[in-house]
Write a protein that holds these residues in place. Structure first.
Motif, short mmCIF file in Angstrom:
data_model
loop_
_atom_site.label_atom_id
_atom_site.label_comp_id
_atom_site.label_asym_id
_atom_site.label_seq_id
_atom_site.Cartn_x
_atom_site.Cartn_y
_atom_site.Cartn_z
N LYS A 139 -47.04 37.07 -9.90
CA LYS A 139 -46.55 36.01 -9.24
C LYS A 139 -47.27 34.99 -10.23
O LYS A 139 -46.58 33.57 -10.31
CB LYS A 139 -47.31 35.75 -8.03
N SER A 140 -48.30 34.97 -10.76
CA SER A 140 -48.80 33.85 -11.69
C SER A 140 -48.03 33.62 -12.81
O SER A 140 -47.69 32.42 -13.16
CB SER A 140 -50.10 34.52 -12.41
N ILE A 141 -47.04 34.69 -13.44
CA ILE A 141 -46.45 34.24 -14.41
C ILE A 141 -45.12 33.36 -13.70
O ILE A 141 -44.63 32.46 -14.64
CB ILE A 141 -45.60 35.39 -15.35
N GLU A 142 -44.47 33.74 -12.78
CA GLU A 142 -43.37 32.96 -12.05
C GLU A 142 -43.92 31.50 -11.87
O GLU A 142 -43.23 30.83 -12.13
CB GLU A 142 -43.10 33.54 -10.71
N GLU A 143 -45.20 31.33 -11.41
CA GLU A 143 -45.76 29.98 -11.12
C GLU A 143 -45.65 29.12 -12.51
O GLU A 143 -45.59 28.01 -12.45
CB GLU A 143 -46.98 30.08 -10.66
N ARG A 144 -46.04 30.03 -13.48
CA ARG A 144 -45.97 29.14 -14.92
C ARG A 144 -44.59 28.70 -15.35
O ARG A 144 -44.54 27.48 -15.80
CB ARG A 144 -46.59 29.99 -16.05
N VAL A 145 -43.58 29.47 -15.07
CA VAL A 145 -42.23 29.02 -15.35
C VAL A 145 -41.64 28.08 -14.30
O VAL A 145 -41.06 27.21 -15.04
CB VAL A 145 -41.13 30.63 -15.28
#
Length: 438
Positions: free
Chosen positions: A143-149
């Motif tokens: 989820k952390s990567i999705e939030e960055r995108v």
């Protein structure tokens, strides 16, 4: 005839004969290579290729010599794989034997066989394993990567709003967005699009110049280990370059296709309005509820055929492949273009049609022939990130903007311009007008 001219011609003839003998010993003298066109001395089959459209030339030769055939490029024997069955059989069914990277002057010059793209053997295995582990530790697939995108998609929208609906070339901002995602993962920092350090980084990537340092590359060097500073730096460069260039080019090409087909853009707008609305940020979970948009993103990747000839592979040992014996070290070209444009899997494959990924009821339809990230052992390590970025960037842009072409859509030329092994679209301008939900 002048004696010096006669001597020169004699030497040229001798050299030609030696090269042909060397080539025969290297390839034809060791086993049974697939059939192919008769090569000329020194230049081989170069004249039988259209250097402006090599994939088309290879597809044409496949019709004559079959799905597995041999070309002589200079003194080098190259085996071309055409079609899904041949590519799958090599890269997936015999993945270990076809997983080497071919030795090419370009790779040797730029990376000296280091990094994840050009390396082979134990070096490649260690670096790939390390890269996948590190990307997961930094949040890949979480989820952390999705939030960055998602956060970067907001910055992208703000930059596009600054154009105030006036004509603009989207190349720069579409390059900044995916590059900044990687920066946020590795450096834990988002850069403003005008930041001089960020611009310098983009320039280095564009010019394919080695990045000399990176904060996460600090490992103790050990005997028998491939984790040298130079090797890890090269790996960082590989990941930065691949994650930035391929995604940004796909975004730019995709927007051009949407300008060309406003009726498709309208259907995406309708799906965004129905599933997401205007009051929240698009998320990856929306993809399962948006079959049409998902199909469009897949069709963009299939249609543009970004890396048509794939990065060249090589066999790591003598390989019995079908009825042929391919010698160790032979360069292999898995022609991804022939898979993505298969006319049985994708009827009318040279037409941009999201229906290629939709069933009769309008639900998203997966395809084993969808190989824009290659397949097998050398499949792109950043595939999941790229797929996430493409969906979130496209949906966020269309949630906020209507795309306006400066010319009649029917006059838009979507054919690529030649640029190395990657297809890129012609430069164009468009207007990003505020989208109003009617």
């Amino acid at each position: 005839m002048d004696p010096s001219v006669a001597i020169a011609l004699g030497l040229l003839l001798c050299i030609s004969c030696l090269l042909l003998i060397s080539s025969w010993k290297k390839g034809f003298g060791r086993g049974k290579l697939p059939p192919g066109p008769v090569p000329l001395p020194i230049i081989g089959n170069i004249l039988q290729l259209d250097l402006k459209n090599i994939p088309e030339s290879l597809c044409r030769l496949a019709k004559e010599y079959g799905p597995v055939f041999t070309l002589q490029l200079g003194v080098e024997c190259v085996v071309v794989l055409h079609g899904y069955q041949a590519v799958k059989e090599a890269l997936i069914d015999h993945g270990d034997k076809f997983a080497d990277r071919a030795h090419k002057p370009l790779f040797e010059l730029s990376s000296k066989g280091l990094g994840i793209i050009a390396s082979n053997g134990e070096r490649w295995k260690q670096i790939r394993r390390f890269s996948l582990m590190t990307l997961r530790n930094f949040g890949m697939g979480k989820k952390s990567i999705e939030e960055r995108v998602q956060e970067e998609a907001k910055y992208l929208v703000e930059e596009l709003k600054k154009t105030k609906g006036l004509p603009c070339d989207p190349t720069f901002v579409l390059e900044c967005a995916p590059c900044n995602v990687v920066c946020s993962i590795i450096f834990q920092k988002h850069f403003e699009y005008k930041d001089q350090k960020f611009l310098c980084l983009l320039n280095l990537l564009n010019e394919n110049i080695r990045i000399s340092s990176s904060p996460w590359i600090r490992e103790k060097q050990q005997p028998q280990s491939e984790f040298t500073i130079e090797n890890l730096v090269s790996t960082g460069v590989d990941l930065f370059g691949a994650a930035t260039e391929t995604t940004s080019t796909t975004l730019r090409y995709g927007l051009l296709l949407l300008l060309k087909h406003p009726e498709i853009t309208g259907k995406i707008h309708e799906e965004i309005d129905r599933v997401i609305g205007q009051n929240r940020t698009p998320c990856v979970e929306d993809r399962n509820k948006m079959p049409y948009t998902n199909a469009v993103v897949h069709e963009i990747q299939r249609y543009i055929d970004l890396v048509p000839t794939n990065l060249p592979h090589a066999v790591s040992e003598d390989v019995q492949f079908r009825q042929y014996l391919i010698p160790k070290g032979t360069t292999i070209i898995p022609l991804l273009s022939s898979v993505l444009h298969d006319d049985e899997e994708f009827p009318n494959p040279y037409k941009f049609d999201p229906g290629h990924f939709l069933d009769k009821s309008g639900k998203f339809k997966k395809s084993d022939y969808f190989m824009p990230f290659s397949a097998g052992k050398r499949m792109c390590v950043g595939e999941s990130l790229a797929r996430m970025e493409l969906f979130l960037f496209f949906t966020t842009i269309l949630q906020n903007f209507t795309l306006k072409s400066l010319i009649d859509p029917k006059d838009i030329d979507t054919s690529p311009i030649a640029s190395g092994f990657i297809k890129i679209p012609s430069f164009y301008e468009l207007c990003f007008l505020p989208y109003k939900n009617m």
